[in-house]
Motif scaffolding. Structure first.
Motif, mmCIF file in Angstrom:
data_model
loop_
_atom_site.group_PDB
_atom_site.id
_atom_site.type_symbol
_atom_site.label_atom_id
_atom_site.label_comp_id
_atom_site.label_asym_id
_atom_site.label_seq_id
_atom_site.Cartn_x
_atom_site.Cartn_y
_atom_site.Cartn_z
ATOM 1 N N ALA A 1 0.622 -1.164 0.102
ATOM 2 C CA ALA A 1 0.162 0.167 -0.239
ATOM 3 C C ALA A 1 0.985 1.298 -0.351
ATOM 4 C CB ALA A 1 -0.794 0.013 1.360
ATOM 5 N N SER A 2 0.092 2.227 -0.765
ATOM 6 C CA SER A 2 1.047 3.406 -0.843
ATOM 7 C C SER A 2 0.229 4.554 -0.545
ATOM 8 C CB SER A 2 1.838 3.797 -1.411
ATOM 9 O OG SER A 2 1.264 4.154 -3.387
ATOM 10 N N LEU A 3 0.046 5.620 0.170
ATOM 11 C CA LEU A 3 -0.055 7.037 0.175
ATOM 12 C C LEU A 3 -0.629 7.364 -1.605
ATOM 13 C CD1 LEU A 3 0.358 8.362 3.294
ATOM 14 C CD2 LEU A 3 -1.510 7.775 3.384
ATOM 15 N N ALA A 4 -1.818 8.270 -1.492
ATOM 16 C CA ALA A 4 -1.528 9.127 -3.085
ATOM 17 C C ALA A 4 -0.530 9.778 -2.868
ATOM 18 C CB ALA A 4 -3.204 9.211 -2.952
ATOM 19 N N GLN A 5 -0.769 10.391 -4.193
ATOM 20 C CA GLN A 5 1.466 11.716 -4.103
ATOM 21 C C GLN A 5 -0.207 12.874 -4.017
ATOM 22 O OE1 GLN A 5 3.728 11.559 -3.111
ATOM 23 N NE2 GLN A 5 3.496 9.533 -2.546
ATOM 24 N N ASN A 6 -1.378 12.532 -5.652
ATOM 25 C CA ASN A 6 -1.359 13.192 -6.054
ATOM 26 C C ASN A 6 -3.754 13.688 -5.262
ATOM 27 O OD1 ASN A 6 -0.047 14.920 -8.115
ATOM 28 N ND2 ASN A 6 -0.380 12.524 -8.939
ATOM 29 N N ASN A 7 -4.214 14.711 -5.528
ATOM 30 C CA ASN A 7 -5.574 14.706 -5.568
ATOM 31 C C ASN A 7 -6.583 13.375 -6.261
ATOM 32 O OD1 ASN A 7 -6.912 15.334 -7.591
ATOM 33 N ND2 ASN A 7 -6.242 17.212 -7.475
ATOM 34 N N LEU A 8 -7.568 13.319 -5.572
ATOM 35 C CA LEU A 8 -8.869 11.714 -6.213
ATOM 36 C C LEU A 8 -8.664 12.057 -7.686
ATOM 37 C CD1 LEU A 8 -9.766 9.373 -5.870
ATOM 38 C CD2 LEU A 8 -11.879 10.641 -5.386
ATOM 39 N N LYS A 9 -9.092 13.355 -8.487
ATOM 40 C CA LYS A 9 -9.198 12.962 -9.517
ATOM 41 C C LYS A 9 -8.271 13.094 -10.248
ATOM 42 C CE LYS A 9 -11.057 16.496 -13.677
ATOM 43 N NZ LYS A 9 -11.621 17.635 -13.333
ATOM 44 N N GLU A 10 -6.611 14.260 -10.025
ATOM 45 C CA GLU A 10 -5.755 13.886 -10.681
ATOM 46 C C GLU A 10 -5.168 12.380 -10.817
ATOM 47 O OE1 GLU A 10 -3.116 16.485 -8.390
ATOM 48 O OE2 GLU A 10 -4.064 18.167 -9.869
ATOM 49 N N GLU A 11 -5.088 11.421 -9.555
ATOM 50 C CA GLU A 11 -4.393 10.308 -9.380
ATOM 51 C C GLU A 11 -5.151 9.390 -10.273
ATOM 52 O OE1 GLU A 11 -1.243 8.066 -7.064
ATOM 53 O OE2 GLU A 11 -2.245 10.438 -6.995
ATOM 54 N N VAL A 12 -6.974 8.978 -10.070
ATOM 55 C CA VAL A 12 -7.608 8.446 -10.994
ATOM 56 C C VAL A 12 -7.215 9.190 -12.663
ATOM 57 C CG1 VAL A 12 -9.824 7.776 -12.247
ATOM 58 C CG2 VAL A 12 -8.903 7.969 -8.854
ATOM 59 N N VAL A 13 -7.160 10.221 -13.432
ATOM 60 C CA VAL A 13 -7.661 10.812 -14.409
ATOM 61 C C VAL A 13 -6.471 9.820 -14.832
ATOM 62 C CG1 VAL A 13 -6.905 11.775 -16.566
ATOM 63 C CG2 VAL A 13 -8.792 11.950 -14.348
ATOM 64 N N ALA A 14 -5.163 10.085 -13.636
ATOM 65 C CA ALA A 14 -3.335 9.536 -14.474
ATOM 66 C C ALA A 14 -3.713 7.803 -14.764
ATOM 67 C CB ALA A 14 -1.927 9.887 -14.026
ATOM 68 N N LEU A 15 -4.076 7.492 -13.903
ATOM 69 C CA LEU A 15 -3.657 5.526 -13.624
ATOM 70 C C LEU A 15 -5.084 5.279 -14.327
ATOM 71 C CD1 LEU A 15 -4.602 5.631 -9.239
ATOM 72 C CD2 LEU A 15 -2.569 4.546 -11.358
ATOM 73 N N LYS A 16 -5.640 6.236 -15.453
ATOM 74 C CA LYS A 16 -6.895 5.266 -16.278
ATOM 75 C C LYS A 16 -6.330 5.572 -17.978
ATOM 76 C CE LYS A 16 -12.047 6.910 -17.684
ATOM 77 N NZ LYS A 16 -12.697 5.724 -17.174
ATOM 78 N N ASN A 17 -5.073 6.964 -17.479
ATOM 79 C CA ASN A 17 -4.689 6.916 -18.854
ATOM 80 C C ASN A 17 -3.171 5.677 -19.067
ATOM 81 O OD1 ASN A 17 -6.230 8.634 -19.739
ATOM 82 N ND2 ASN A 17 -5.225 10.415 -18.850
ATOM 83 N N GLN A 18 -2.944 5.325 -18.599
ATOM 84 C CA GLN A 18 -2.093 4.151 -18.393
ATOM 85 C C GLN A 18 -2.845 2.595 -19.292
ATOM 86 O OE1 GLN A 18 -0.385 3.542 -14.526
ATOM 87 N NE2 GLN A 18 0.208 5.716 -14.085
ATOM 88 N N SER A 19 -1.727 2.412 -19.395
ATOM 89 C CA SER A 19 -2.232 1.051 -20.174
ATOM 90 C C SER A 19 -2.481 0.166 -19.106
ATOM 91 C CB SER A 19 -1.214 0.558 -21.203
ATOM 92 O OG SER A 19 0.486 0.438 -20.967
ATOM 93 N N GLY A 20 -2.432 -0.896 -19.024
ATOM 94 C CA GLY A 20 -2.949 -1.436 -17.989
ATOM 95 C C GLY A 20 -4.335 -2.409 -17.815
ATOM 96 N N LYS A 21 -3.503 -2.889 -16.568
ATOM 97 C CA LYS A 21 -5.236 -3.637 -16.104
ATOM 98 C C LYS A 21 -6.164 -2.985 -15.531
ATOM 99 C CE LYS A 21 -3.215 -8.111 -14.452
ATOM 100 N NZ LYS A 21 -2.734 -8.994 -13.458
ATOM 101 N N ALA A 22 -7.576 -3.295 -15.130
ATOM 102 C CA ALA A 22 -8.058 -2.518 -14.814
ATOM 103 C C ALA A 22 -8.025 -1.576 -12.754
ATOM 104 C CB ALA A 22 -9.618 -3.570 -14.085
ATOM 105 N N ILE A 23 -8.428 -1.145 -12.854
ATOM 106 C CA ILE A 23 -7.628 -0.357 -11.521
ATOM 107 C C ILE A 23 -9.688 -0.361 -10.347
ATOM 108 C CG2 ILE A 23 -7.742 1.894 -10.487
ATOM 109 C CD1 ILE A 23 -5.289 0.389 -11.600
ATOM 110 N N PHE A 24 -9.625 -0.898 -9.294
ATOM 111 C CA PHE A 24 -10.741 -1.022 -8.619
ATOM 112 C C PHE A 24 -10.711 -0.110 -7.504
ATOM 113 C CE2 PHE A 24 -9.584 -5.564 -9.814
ATOM 114 C CZ PHE A 24 -10.856 -6.008 -10.659
ATOM 115 N N VAL A 25 -11.999 0.621 -7.303
ATOM 116 C CA VAL A 25 -12.641 0.816 -6.231
ATOM 117 C C VAL A 25 -12.901 0.655 -4.986
ATOM 118 C CG1 VAL A 25 -12.995 3.824 -5.167
ATOM 119 C CG2 VAL A 25 -11.993 3.126 -7.467
ATOM 120 N N GLY A 26 -12.814 0.664 -3.474
ATOM 121 C CA GLY A 26 -13.544 -0.373 -2.979
ATOM 122 C C GLY A 26 -13.778 -0.097 -1.504
ATOM 123 N N SER A 27 -14.294 1.620 -1.956
ATOM 124 C CA SER A 27 -15.059 2.373 -0.594
ATOM 125 C C SER A 27 -15.659 3.118 -1.091
ATOM 126 C CB SER A 27 -13.467 3.803 -0.617
ATOM 127 O OG SER A 27 -12.595 2.499 -0.023
#
Length: 183
Positions: free
Chosen positions: A94-120
């Motif tokens: 685990a790690s702490l997010a480095q950016n705010n939620l929107k910035e972090e998720v947009v960056a993750l979404k724009n990468q190639s790879g498998k799904a990102i899950f949200v569990g909260s």
């Protein structure tokens, strides 16, 4: 581009927390397989702290094989934690997010790879409001909890979804797979 998938358990009265529900072997196996299909899971502080329970199963295995396998899967998948109060994380994956939620998720979404899950719950609500959720998987347990947080109580604008598939378990829980309709 990766999919952002919100995945939660809830009761038929709409209560979602990680202590409500009727987990069984099939549900643990389902979520173990799901975690193997993703690159990371996003948590808020409260859910992250609840999920550290699974570290105790790794240290003292259960007699239930499916719980042990889920504990290993949740331990292995990288976790990104969004918190304004935590200063450090004591889980190796685990790690702490480095950016705010929107910035972090947009960056993750724009990468190639498998799904990102949200569990909260709180992150799913925020990401729905930002139009960043590609799919919601709701595992509805056949019970009324009677108290707790409702998944959508903080949503104030209409959102429409398409049911794309469903899966029924032997304990009569059902997972509904929804995609937001583009409006």
């Amino acid at each position: 581009m990766r999919k952002i998938i919100g995945a939660l358990n809830m009761t038929i009265d709409g209560i979602c927390n990680h202590t409500a529900g009727i987990p069984d072997e099939a549900i643990h196996e389902h979520y173990t397989e799901l975690l193997h299909q993703g690159d990371a899971i996003l948590y808020g502080r409260k859910t992250y702290e609840l999920m550290t329970y699974w570290q105790t199963i790794l240290e003292n295995p259960s007699e239930e094989k499916s719980m042990n396998e889920f504990a290993l899967a949740i331990d292995t998948i990288p976790k990104i934690v969004f918190s304004n109060t935590l200063k450090e994380i004591n889980w190796k994956s685990a790690s702490l997010a480095q950016n705010n939620l929107k910035e972090e998720v947009v960056a993750l979404k724009n990468q190639s790879g498998k799904a990102i899950f949200v569990g909260s719950r709180s992150l799913i609500i925020a990401l729905l409001q930002l139009n960043l959720i590609d799919e919601i998987q709701l595992c509805i347990h056949p019970m009324v909890e009677g108290k707790g947080l409702s998944l959508f109580e903080d949503i104030r604008e209409r959102m429409v979804f398409n049911l794309v598939k469903h899966k029924t378990f032997t304990n009569e829980a059902i997972i509904l797979y929804y995609q937001p309709k583009k409006q």
